[in-house]
Design an enzyme around this catalytic site. Structure first.
Site, PDB file in Angstrom:
ATOM      1  N   ASP A  83     -38.265 -25.061 -15.026  1.00  0.00           N
ATOM      2  CA  ASP A  83     -37.858 -26.420 -14.687  1.00  0.00           C
ATOM      3  C   ASP A  83     -38.689 -27.466 -15.429  1.00  0.00           C
ATOM      4  O   ASP A  83     -39.778 -27.187 -15.922  1.00  0.00           O
ATOM      5  CB  ASP A  83     -38.034 -26.661 -13.184  1.00  0.00           C
ATOM      6  CG  ASP A  83     -36.953 -26.016 -12.348  1.00  0.00           C
ATOM      7  OD1 ASP A  83     -36.163 -25.235 -12.899  1.00  0.00           O
ATOM      8  OD2 ASP A  83     -36.911 -26.280 -11.127  1.00  0.00           O
ATOM      9  N   TYR A 176     -36.579 -30.481  -6.454  1.00  0.00           N
ATOM     10  CA  TYR A 176     -37.149 -30.064  -5.163  1.00  0.00           C
ATOM     11  C   TYR A 176     -36.216 -29.127  -4.397  1.00  0.00           C
ATOM     12  O   TYR A 176     -36.498 -28.784  -3.248  1.00  0.00           O
ATOM     13  CB  TYR A 176     -37.494 -31.279  -4.279  1.00  0.00           C
ATOM     14  CG  TYR A 176     -38.166 -32.396  -5.018  1.00  0.00           C
ATOM     15  CD1 TYR A 176     -39.476 -32.270  -5.453  1.00  0.00           C
ATOM     16  CD2 TYR A 176     -37.477 -33.572  -5.308  1.00  0.00           C
ATOM     17  CE1 TYR A 176     -40.096 -33.290  -6.158  1.00  0.00           C
ATOM     18  CE2 TYR A 176     -38.090 -34.602  -6.008  1.00  0.00           C
ATOM     19  CZ  TYR A 176     -39.400 -34.458  -6.427  1.00  0.00           C
ATOM     20  OH  TYR A 176     -40.013 -35.470  -7.115  1.00  0.00           O
ATOM     21  N   HIS A 231     -42.184 -23.283 -14.333  1.00  0.00           N
ATOM     22  CA  HIS A 231     -42.093 -24.651 -14.852  1.00  0.00           C
ATOM     23  C   HIS A 231     -42.621 -24.736 -16.279  1.00  0.00           C
ATOM     24  O   HIS A 231     -43.396 -23.893 -16.719  1.00  0.00           O
ATOM     25  CB  HIS A 231     -42.869 -25.614 -13.942  1.00  0.00           C
ATOM     26  CG  HIS A 231     -42.260 -25.761 -12.580  1.00  0.00           C
ATOM     27  ND1 HIS A 231     -42.407 -24.803 -11.604  1.00  0.00           N
ATOM     28  CD2 HIS A 231     -41.476 -26.732 -12.043  1.00  0.00           C
ATOM     29  CE1 HIS A 231     -41.747 -25.180 -10.515  1.00  0.00           C
ATOM     30  NE2 HIS A 231     -41.177 -26.336 -10.764  1.00  0.00           N
TER      31      HIS A 231
END
Length: 261
Positions: A83, A176, A231
């Site tokens: 992400d 989120y 990430h």
């Protein structure tokens, strides 16, 4: 008068008690509710701001069966997802590791980062990775209208990717993991595929993202069809990634994009 005083006292006591037990954010609770609609309730666990779905233990072949099989071959699939990229500091290193290991992954990109680092998006695409949508500004979608989610966050990001690759991504992950049920329903109706995750490495959390902590989660929570959350924006990811790949391979997994699960 005594009744009013008693009511006032009761209200004050209730207020103090509630303040001692913080309530979960609305977005988190909505995410839990959405998962509960599609999974038996005992499978849904809450851990901090993240929800993951527990899977049954993996059935590995016996020693005798492995001998009969000859050389081990991957028999289960797992999807690595990254992400918040592309990031100037770490995305290139992640891509180098994936290329060296011949691993395909899924990148959930942020639109304003796509505009800053178009060359990294082109590299992702040219090396065969799947590029998906993670909003334009990483806003909490539970605070936006459905119209703004599409018009301000999703569509500009997919258009930016399309300009570079020719493909308009219709796979998305809400920032989120937060999305209201009405937003989920509308996005699915419009053709968007909503993808969250089932194994959070917590590489994003500086309080619990040491190499050993990340690897312990991989070793204890791996499962067939796992969508692994990582990430693009931190050194903890690049430190652990080669060992994550090696460990999952040794456990019998092959790496695919989320579209191939």
């Amino acid at each position: 008068m005594r009744i009013k005083k008693n009511r006032l006292m009761a209200t004050l006591i209730l207020t103090v008690v509630l303040s001692l037990f913080p309530r979960p954010a609305g977005a988190e609770q909505l995410y839990i509710n959405e998962l509960l609609e599609h999974n038996p309730w005992p499978q849904v666990l809450k851990e901090g701001p993240i929800v993951r779905v527990e899977q049954p233990p993996i059935q590995r072949p016996s020693a005798e069966e492995e001998l009969d099989m000859g050389d081990p071959v991957p028999f289960q699939k797992v999807a690595l997802t990254f992400d918040d990229g592309p990031n100037a500091s770490h995305t290139s290193e992640i891509l180098d590791i994936l290329k060296g290991e011949s691993v395909l992954a899924t990148f959930f990109v942020v639109g304003n980062q796509v505009e800053r680092h178009p060359e990294l998006v082109e590299r992702m695409f040219n090396e065969g990775h799947l590029i998906a949508n993670h909003s334009r500004t990483h806003a909490d979608f539970t605070l936006l209208s459905n119209e703004d989610i599409v018009a301000l966050e999703l569509d500009p990001t997919s258009r930016a990717v399309e300009k570079l690759t020719g493909d308009y991504p219709m796979i998305m992950r809400p920032p989120y993991g937060s999305l209201r049920p009405d937003s989920s329903a509308l996005l699915r109706e419009l053709g968007w595929q909503i993808v969250r995750w089932s194994l959070d490495t917590f590489d994003w959390d500086t309080h619990r993202n040491s190499f050993d902590q990340i690897m312990n989660r991989i070793q204890t929570q791996h499962h067939q069809g796992a969508i692994v959350l990582m990430h693009c924006n931190g050194p903890a990811t690049t430190r652990a990634l080669p060992e994550v790949i090696r460990t999952l391979r040794e456990l019998g997994y092959e790496f695919v994009t989320v579209a191939q699960l």
